[in-house]
Design a protein around this motif. Structure first.
Motif, PDB file in Angstrom:
ATOM      1  N   LEU A 151     -28.386  70.736 -67.666  1.00 49.07           N
ATOM      2  CA  LEU A 151     -28.048  69.333 -67.428  1.00 49.07           C
ATOM      3  C   LEU A 151     -27.051  68.849 -68.464  1.00 49.07           C
ATOM      4  O   LEU A 151     -27.163  69.183 -69.655  1.00 49.07           O
ATOM      5  N   LEU A 152     -26.093  68.038 -68.027  1.00 44.92           N
ATOM      6  CA  LEU A 152     -25.186  67.348 -68.941  1.00 44.92           C
ATOM      7  C   LEU A 152     -25.292  65.847 -68.694  1.00 44.92           C
ATOM      8  O   LEU A 152     -25.298  65.404 -67.546  1.00 44.92           O
ATOM      9  N   GLY A 164     -32.815  59.341 -70.714  1.00 48.36           N
ATOM     10  CA  GLY A 164     -32.588  60.538 -69.916  1.00 48.36           C
ATOM     11  C   GLY A 164     -32.966  61.816 -70.630  1.00 48.36           C
ATOM     12  O   GLY A 164     -33.568  62.709 -70.025  1.00 48.36           O
ATOM     13  N   ILE A 165     -32.633  61.938 -71.919  1.00 50.89           N
ATOM     14  CA  ILE A 165     -32.963  63.169 -72.637  1.00 50.89           C
ATOM     15  C   ILE A 165     -34.471  63.354 -72.713  1.00 50.89           C
ATOM     16  O   ILE A 165     -34.987  64.476 -72.572  1.00 50.89           O
ATOM     17  N   GLN A 166     -35.209  62.281 -72.898  1.00 46.46           N
ATOM     18  CA  GLN A 166     -36.665  62.395 -72.987  1.00 46.46           C
ATOM     19  C   GLN A 166     -37.266  62.809 -71.650  1.00 46.46           C
ATOM     20  O   GLN A 166     -38.161  63.665 -71.591  1.00 46.46           O
ATOM     21  N   LEU A 167     -36.771  62.226 -70.563  1.00 46.35           N
ATOM     22  CA  LEU A 167     -37.247  62.621 -69.240  1.00 46.35           C
ATOM     23  C   LEU A 167     -36.861  64.065 -68.925  1.00 46.35           C
ATOM     24  O   LEU A 167     -37.652  64.819 -68.340  1.00 46.35           O
ATOM     25  N   ALA A 168     -35.654  64.452 -69.316  1.00 42.12           N
ATOM     26  CA  ALA A 168     -35.185  65.810 -69.038  1.00 42.12           C
ATOM     27  C   ALA A 168     -36.027  66.848 -69.758  1.00 42.12           C
ATOM     28  O   ALA A 168     -36.362  67.897 -69.201  1.00 42.12           O
ATOM     29  N   ASN A 171     -39.220  67.508 -68.206  1.00 43.19           N
ATOM     30  CA  ASN A 171     -39.062  68.318 -66.995  1.00 43.19           C
ATOM     31  C   ASN A 171     -38.477  69.697 -67.270  1.00 43.19           C
ATOM     32  O   ASN A 171     -38.073  70.392 -66.333  1.00 43.19           O
ATOM     33  N   GLY A 172     -38.396  70.088 -68.540  1.00 40.30           N
ATOM     34  CA  GLY A 172     -38.027  71.456 -68.887  1.00 40.30           C
ATOM     35  C   GLY A 172     -36.577  71.825 -68.742  1.00 40.30           C
ATOM     36  O   GLY A 172     -36.244  72.997 -68.526  1.00 40.30           O
ATOM     37  N   ALA A 173     -35.660  70.857 -68.871  1.00 36.72           N
ATOM     38  CA  ALA A 173     -34.228  71.133 -68.722  1.00 36.72           C
ATOM     39  C   ALA A 173     -33.587  71.486 -70.062  1.00 36.72           C
ATOM     40  O   ALA A 173     -34.088  71.120 -71.133  1.00 36.72           O
ATOM     41  N   TYR A 210     -22.701  73.161 -64.869  1.00 40.48           N
ATOM     42  CA  TYR A 210     -24.036  72.583 -64.994  1.00 40.48           C
ATOM     43  C   TYR A 210     -24.673  72.412 -63.624  1.00 40.48           C
ATOM     44  O   TYR A 210     -23.997  72.143 -62.634  1.00 40.48           O
ATOM     45  N   ASP A 211     -25.994  72.571 -63.592  1.00 39.47           N
ATOM     46  CA  ASP A 211     -26.725  72.359 -62.347  1.00 39.47           C
ATOM     47  C   ASP A 211     -26.770  70.879 -61.981  1.00 39.47           C
ATOM     48  O   ASP A 211     -26.861  70.525 -60.803  1.00 39.47           O
ATOM     49  N   LEU A 212     -26.716  70.029 -63.018  1.00 37.75           N
ATOM     50  CA  LEU A 212     -26.793  68.591 -62.791  1.00 37.75           C
ATOM     51  C   LEU A 212     -25.998  67.879 -63.876  1.00 37.75           C
ATOM     52  O   LEU A 212     -26.146  68.181 -65.067  1.00 37.75           O
ATOM     53  N   VAL A 213     -25.148  66.958 -63.467  1.00 43.32           N
ATOM     54  CA  VAL A 213     -24.434  66.077 -64.381  1.00 43.32           C
ATOM     55  C   VAL A 213     -24.876  64.648 -64.094  1.00 43.32           C
ATOM     56  O   VAL A 213     -24.772  64.191 -62.952  1.00 43.32           O
ATOM     57  N   LEU A 214     -25.386  63.973 -65.128  1.00 45.37           N
ATOM     58  CA  LEU A 214     -25.718  62.550 -65.026  1.00 45.37           C
ATOM     59  C   LEU A 214     -24.639  61.785 -65.771  1.00 45.37           C
ATOM     60  O   LEU A 214     -24.489  61.935 -66.982  1.00 45.37           O
ATOM     61  N   ASP A 215     -23.880  60.976 -65.053  1.00 49.36           N
ATOM     62  CA  ASP A 215     -22.727  60.300 -65.634  1.00 49.36           C
ATOM     63  C   ASP A 215     -22.992  58.804 -65.755  1.00 49.36           C
ATOM     64  O   ASP A 215     -23.183  58.106 -64.764  1.00 49.36           O
TER      65      ASP A 215
END
Length: 319
Positions: A151-152, A164-168, A171-173, A210-215
């Protein structure tokens, strides 16, 4: 009561700390004695009066003259149709669409609020509503984050990124954060596995996928992001300029069909997941990151820090 008001569109200098009448709650509303409120990008859009926000709040001058949506305080009065809360309850929530939070008192519909856990301060509560909801709805509801994902988060040092970092991590990202030089050490300490200084490196051109980018920023054309998304991966935006957001919305179906990459836009559902965040807070799995807090008399300092993106986490003002 004291309130931060504005009567014309412009920059921070048009804001004034003034005495105004205390509001009176409608039948389905409660009156809140505010203890804290946090700043959001939307406040600045309404303050500056871009085209979209003028449609929402008056073409020539603002109809709603008190900004602020993320509030936390104690209920002082309830309308006769209010069933969920009583006088003395400590509550918080997002008043997007009606605003009025930068004041000692505000009115809110009961559906916009949840009870504040006893162990959560008013300052912490005010930092949660909009940023945490965007993080949850971006990463979990829309991004479908899974263990082992790469994830980025672009704009990692703001409110959405720090939630977001805490949730990620829950969830093991594996998470990379992008922000300015001054914030990199703090990003590491918050749990980011990798950090990128956007002033020195363009993550869309470094060859990483990345599998997921949160912008949070959405400050590039859609085509620039495509090379950073792994096959079958997703790009999710939660904020940015209207032009960029429209590009994401229009390009999403084409990207999914021909490049097998998903480009999605999160339309905020205010307050939807506040009880979920309450549970994580009570179990000590998530904690708001606070800049300040600033007293109401220092509101200009708080606004200027937010405006220059010098803050880490959420900027909070107290009353």
């Amino acid at each position: 009561m004291k309130a931060i008001v504005y009567h014309e569109y412009g920059n921070i200098d048009v804001l004034r700390l003034s005495d105004v009448d205390k509001p009176v709650p409608a039948e389905d509303e409660v009156l809140i004695r505010n203890h804290a409120v946090s700043l959001n990008d939307w406040d600045f859009g309404l303050l500056q009066g871009d085209a979209v926000n003028r449609l929402l709040n008056g073409l020539r001058k603002p109809k709603r003259q008190i900004l602020g949506s993320d509030v936390a305080g104690r209920i002082e009065a309830v309308g006769k149709k209010v069933a969920r809360f009583k006088v003395g309850d400590d509550v918080y929530g997002d008043l997007s669409g009606r605003w009025g939070g930068f004041a000692e008192y505000c009115c809110a519909p009961e559906k916009a609020l949840v009870l504040k856990p006893a162990g959560m301060s008013f300052v912490e509560a005010a930092a949660i509503p909009q940023a945490a909801m965007l993080a949850v709805q971006g990463l979990i509801d829309t991004g479908k984050i899974q263990p082992g994902m790469k994830l980025l988060i672009n704009g990692a040092g703001g409110g959405v990124g720090t939630f977001g970092i805490q949730l990620a991590k829950l969830n093991g990202a594996n998470v990379t954060g992008v922000d300015s030089t001054a914030k990199l050490d703090k990003l590491h300490s918050l749990g980011f596995d990798h950090v990128i200084d956007y002033t020195r490196e363009d993550f869309t051109k470094n060859g990483q996928r990345y599998d997921l980018v949160l912008d949070v920023k959405t400050n590039r054309p859609v085509s620039a992001y495509s090379g950073s998304i792994a096959p079958g991966g997703s790009y999710v935006t939660v904020g940015g300029s209207l032009v960029r957001l429209l590009q994401v919305y229009l390009s999403g179906p084409w990207m999914a069909r021909f490049r097998k990459k998903h480009f999605r836009l999160v339309a905020l559902k205010p307050n939807k997941d506040l009880e979920y965040i309450n549970g994580l807070f009570i179990s000590d799995k998530i904690k708001p990151v606070i800049e300040g807090p600033y007293s109401i008399s220092d509101y200009q300092e708080a606004f200027r820090l937010f405006d220059k993106a010098g803050h880490f986490g959420k900027v909070v003002i107290t009353f």
